[in-house]
Design a protein around this motif. Structure first.
Motif, short mmCIF file in Angstrom:
data_model
loop_
_atom_site.label_atom_id
_atom_site.label_comp_id
_atom_site.label_asym_id
_atom_site.label_seq_id
_atom_site.Cartn_x
_atom_site.Cartn_y
_atom_site.Cartn_z
N GLY A 141 0.73 5.66 -2.18
CA GLY A 141 0.34 4.31 -2.06
C GLY A 141 0.81 3.64 -0.58
O GLY A 141 0.06 3.00 0.06
N GLN A 158 -0.99 5.30 1.96
CA GLN A 158 -2.57 4.56 2.29
C GLN A 158 -2.33 2.96 2.59
O GLN A 158 -3.28 2.71 3.52
CB GLN A 158 -3.27 4.76 1.01
N ASP A 159 -1.52 2.57 2.22
CA ASP A 159 -1.58 0.85 2.08
C ASP A 159 -1.22 0.67 3.65
O ASP A 159 -1.49 -0.27 4.16
CB ASP A 159 -0.57 0.26 1.34
N ASN A 160 -0.43 1.39 4.31
CA ASN A 160 -0.09 1.03 5.67
C ASN A 160 -0.98 1.82 6.72
O ASN A 160 -0.73 2.12 7.90
CB ASN A 160 1.52 1.64 5.91
#
Length: 173
Positions: A20, A23-25
């Motif tokens: 997460g 991916q989120d960054n």
């Protein structure tokens, strides 16, 4: 980057949390991260917890790799990844310390929130909500800032209008 992340937070993170964060960054996609995790585990750069195999930690080798990344990876990328991990760990701690129970009733759900003051419970309250969606929303929002819920309730029941006003300004800003 995974070695840097685990070394920087100096705490185990779950596979899902690592995926997460990456991916989120915008640091890597799901497949790149899962491949990298498998390779790092195979090479002994990171290790899985014996009791909770989903929790991963940095080894001495990972810390050496992380030091090498100090010069190779831009500071903004490193800061973004570590900030995301620290926020994740803080959120997990808030959830551990401030429990929320969701109980189904004949007409909906009762959500009971507990505000912890370390080794003692400072406050608990129950709310009725008509559906599970709202129950989960109450839980999620409570976990974002249980201290604000406590402070607001205290200000309201003590009729401290200045504190209520200050808290509302703080929450908007």
């Amino acid at each position: 980057m995974i070695c840097y992340l685990l070394s920087s937070v100096d705490a185990p993170l779950s596979r899902q949390d690592i995926i997460g964060i990456m991916q989120d960054n915008g640091l890597a996609n799901y497949f790149e991260v899962t491949d990298a995790l498998a390779e790092l585990l195979d090479k002994g750069n990171i290790t899985a917890d014996a009791e909770h195999p989903d929790l991963l930690s940095a080894t001495r080798q990972a810390r050496m790799i992380a030091k090498q990344l100090d010069a190779a990876v831009p500071l903004s990328v490193r800061e973004r990844a570590v900030s995301a991990a620290v926020n994740l760990l803080a959120a997990a701690k808030r959830e551990r310390e401030n429990k929320v129970e969701i109980n189904r009733t004949e007409r909906g759900y009762n959500v009971t929130c507990h505000v912890s003051g370390g080794d003692m419970e400072l406050m608990s309250f129950s709310l009725y909500v008509p559906d599970l969606f709202q129950a989960r929303m109450v839980k999620r929002n409570f976990h974002r800032a249980p201290q604000n819920v406590y402070r607001m309730m205290l200000a309201l029941v003590t009729n401290n209008r200045d504190m209520v006003s200050d808290l509302l300004k703080e929450m908007k800003g």
